[in-house]
Structures are given as C-alpha cells and as structure tokens.
Design an enzyme around this catalytic site. Structure first.
Site, PDB file in Angstrom:
ATOM      1  CG  HIS A 140      22.358  -4.673 -32.427  1.00  0.00           C
ATOM      2  ND1 HIS A 140      23.258  -5.470 -33.110  1.00  0.00           N
ATOM      3  CD2 HIS A 140      21.774  -5.485 -31.507  1.00  0.00           C
ATOM      4  CE1 HIS A 140      23.212  -6.695 -32.622  1.00  0.00           C
ATOM      5  NE2 HIS A 140      22.330  -6.737 -31.651  1.00  0.00           N
ATOM      6  CG  ASN A 157      24.153 -11.333 -33.337  1.00  0.00           C
ATOM      7  OD1 ASN A 157      23.909 -10.167 -33.581  1.00  0.00           O
ATOM      8  ND2 ASN A 157      23.834 -11.904 -32.188  1.00  0.00           N
TER       9      ASN A 157
END
Length: 489
Positions: free
Chosen positions: A60, A133
């Site tokens: 990320h 997500n």
C-alpha cells in the site's frame, strides 16, 4: 491538521530561526575555492534533504487521501453501542486513504491491483480505523502466509522484476486464492478512478450493544458515482501517459466541489448463527451471500477536503485494525488477527513510536490520555503529568468496561487449519462469481488471465493455475486452457 503559519512573513530563516543572508551561493575559501564547513545553512539544508523520506510502506505504498464526513442514516443501537453510530444524523469527521497494494511509491495508479480503502473515524470515543480494500475477499485466509504472498507480488530477488512464475506458482499452490483472482482479473480489477469503485471492510468484525449481545458484521461502501472501470488496454495507455491519474482525479474533483460519496451498508449476523452457517463467516476468502444476510444502509460517507501536505497527511497517516472503539471489536478471522499486530508494528518502524501524535493520526474529537512518553519526535505534550497508572495525582483511570465482548474458545493449542463449514470449498464462490458474469465480461476475464498465465516459463505452473479455475467452473477452465494454449504456441 497542524497549526497553519504564514510562510511569507519576515525573512528566510534557518531551522533555529536565524535569518539567512544568502540562499543562492555557498561559502567558499576564496573565489572558486572549496566550500567551508562553517556554512551551516548549506549543511543544514543538505542534511535535512537527506532525511526527507521515511521508509515507504512495504504494501500500500502508493496512496492518495482526503478528509470527509460520515453521517449516520439509521439507528443501529440495537446492534452496537459505538457512539458515532448512536443516532440518525450524527456526523463524524473522517480521513480516507486509497492505495494500490503491490506497487512502489512511484508506481502508476492505473494498474491491475486491489485498492486499499483505509478509513479513520475521528470519534468522541477515540479513533476507529476500518482498514479494508475495494474487494470483499482476499487471496489468503491465514496471516502466516501473507509475507510469502507479498513476496510473489514484489520484485524477484534475482531479476529485480515482478515475475509471472512467482505469482502463478503461489496462486496455483494456494487454491483459496481462486475467488480473489477471479475478481481481480475481471472488469473491476482496474477502477477508472478512486471515486468510481466500492470499498469493503473485507474482514468480519464484532459489534456489541449495551445489553452485551454480540453480532458479526461486514462493511460495504457502495460508490454513489457508479462503478467505472478500465480495460487492460486503456489502463496500459493511461499508466504510461498519466501515472498520477487516480490521485489527480480525486484531488481535482474535490477542488471543483464534486465531493465523492459512498452509501455505507453492513451485513449483520447474530453471533449464535456463526457456528452453523454454511460458510465459515471468518474466512477472508469467502463472502456472505446477500440472500443470507441482506446489506442494510447505516450511513453516508462524503469526501470534501483535500490534504494540505501530502507527506504530512497521506504518507505519514497510519491506520490499524486494532484501533477499535467501545461497541466494536475483532473476530476470529486469522488474517485480521495477524493484522492487529502487523499494522501497528509497521507504523512504529516506519513513522516512529509517536506516530499517533501527528495531526492526521491523533484523535480529533477527544484526546489520548496514557503513560506513553518520550521517544523520537515526542513533543512534551504531557508536561509534568505522572506517567503511570494508578496514581493519586489526578491521573486517568481504567474504564472497567471492555470495548468488545468476549468470544468463547476451547480446545488444545496448535497450528490448526481454518475450520470448514458445510459448504466451504475453495472453488465454489469463484465459480458462482464467474457464472454471474455476462459473456462479454467472461471474454475479458479469460483474456486478462490468459495473457498473464501464458508468461510463465513452465507448463506445470500454468496447468496447476488453470486447474484451480477449472475446479470453480468446468467451462471456465476449458476456455482458459484453450486461450493459454494459443498464446503459448
């Protein structure tokens, strides 16, 4: 937000506040001579410049973020005692960070990759972080496999590139990944913008009400802008011509006053139903079919303010699924359990022990009161207050009320597999997802998968990968076999 200051007022200064006489020429030993160590303006600037970066996130790393507001639209007090969900119309400040998973900090936005959807609620009972997500499931169900999985997505230690062999070798040997891979290589694998995709809590979480009754919940954030995606061909062009496409789109939309929003829904399962549910409700590779537990609307999320400084507020923002508030807690999900440790540990390494003191991370609607002191970047905010508990000097006391309810456990310790329920199978939900697709969607899915699988160097890796999709749906497997065979001739 940090306190703003007028950067245009007064003379240019050093970090210690002394005026800078010359910011264009370094001090030298005569005209054309070597530089002098006494030029502290030069040395200060170079030394600070060398330290302007912190370690990027292992996953990320590539992210964009914005502040916003969550507004409760339903009374869910029968399910949870969380204060920010306590009444219709109640508003809570939020910060949302979007991200790709595998790419480095300088990678492109328009790539086939899951998107992180990390949301911080600045509630009056402390910050609540919901770290999810844009997909409702994930590739694996046990945190012990996470480092191995990510290693396959990152650069190979020998070639320095992402390798199809590594990706498909791991996925082929991990049948539980089939559901997420089918999702990822379908039409929603490359969102057109961050505004035009859904978000999901993905994990199962516990809600508990004032009476102590427990419920298991899953969060859904449905985009009000509608779903829009890119084809692989469109994404290849966009990633090459505008690698910052998603970040720019989000920032400019908010600047225009086109505030993106999401309808927030939850699926709610009474705790007593979990043991006999047809799927293991704590398996991150599975969804709860909506016909079993229909999503109910609980709120609206709107993003309406851009960060003033990307490094301070996006790069240094931290999110941890261990940041709960009263009425919300974890579940026995083995991936979630691992993340409860891993996220906080990553932040302490990457940003520092006082990362929670930074303006973007600290509570906005309350304040933190504990014995934590000192360490890098500690600002002395506690003054002379005692740093232990209990104390008789007016220090904070423990609440005597746990944030969440206890979960009954039993049996011997051991490295047990995730328990299977009556319909648990690593292929069934992937097959259901495939059969929901239109013929055009199936065509694109097959093309996307075949294009990547065909790049592997060994036939056995390709055959094993295809076998997982064939187990999900025989037609799926046959079409994929034919497509890969054509490309590997």
């Amino acid at each position: 937000m940090s306190e703003q200051f007028d950067n245009t007022a007064g003379p240019l200064t050093t970090e210690s506040g002394a005026p800078v006489a010359n910011n264009n020429q370094s001090e030298a030993a005569g005209v054309g001579g070597p530089l002098l160590i006494q030029d502290q303006v030069l040395l200060e600037k170079l030394a600070h410049f060398n330290r302007e970066r912190i370690p990027e996130r292992v996953v990320h790393a590539r992210g964009a973020g914005a502040y916003g507001t969550f507004t409760a639209t339903a009374d869910v007090s029968q399910y949870t005692r969380a204060a920010f969900l306590s009444s219709v119309g109640k508003e809570t400040e939020t910060f949302l960070r979007f991200s790709t998973v595998a790419g480095n900090l300088g990678s492109a936005d328009a790539v086939r990759d899951p998107r992180g959807f990390a949301l911080k609620f600045y509630t009056e009972e402390g910050n609540y972080d919901l770290v999810g997500n844009n997909t409702p499931v994930f590739f694996i169900r046990d945190a012990i496999k996470f480092p191995d999985f990510i290693h396959t997505q990152k650069r190979d230690p020998y070639t320095g590139s992402q390798e199809a062999d590594n990706v498909w070798d791991f996925w082929g040997l991990s049948p539980e990944s089939t559901h997420q891979v089918t999702w990822l290589f379908g039409d929603r694998g490359i969102p057109a913008t961050l505004r035009h995709m859904n978000g999901y809590g993905s994990h199962t979480y516990q809600w508990v009400n004032e009476a102590g009754e427990q419920f298991w919940v899953k969060y859904h954030f449905k985009t009000d802008q509608g779903i829009k995606n890119l084809t692989s061909e469109e994404a290849d062009v966009l990633a090459g011509t505008d690698p910052d496409s998603h970040q720019r789109d989000l920032r400019e939309a908010i600047e225009r006053g086109e505030f993106p929003s999401w309808t927030v829904q939850v699926q709610i399962m009474p705790a007593a139903e979990a043991a006999n549910y047809r799927f293991n409700p704590f398996d991150l590779t599975k969804v709860w079919p909506h016909e079993d537990y229909p999503p109910i609307e609980i709120g609206k999320l709107e993003l309406n303010r851009n960060p003033e400084n990307i490094f301070a507020e996006v790069e240094q923002s931290i999110f941890s699924p261990a940041h709960f508030v009263p009425g919300i807690g974890p579940s026995p999900d083995k991936m979630l359990q691992g993340r409860l440790f891993a996220y906080g540990d990553a932040h302490r390494y990457r940003v520092g022990a006082n990362a929670d003191h930074l303006p973007v991370n600290r509570p906005h609607a309350t304040e933190a009161r504990n014995g934590g002191r000192d360490g890098f970047y500690y600002d002395g905010r506690h003054g002379g207050q005692k740093n232990y508990e209990p104390n008789s000097f007016g220090g904070p006391d423990q609440s005597e009320q746990p944030l969440w309810a206890p979960v009954q456990v039993g049996g011997a310790t051991g490295a047990w597999e995730t328990p299977k329920h009556s319909e648990d199978d690593d292929s069934v939900q992937a097959g259901n997802l495939y059969r929901l697709m239109s013929e055009d969607e199936k065509d694109r899915l097959i093309a996307n998968l075949a294009g990547f699988i065909s790049q592997v160097s060994r036939d056995d890796i390709a055959e094993r990968a295809i076998a997982n999709f064939a187990a999900a749906d025989a037609g799926f497997g046959k079409r994929l076999t034919d497509a890969v065979s054509q490309l590997r001739k």
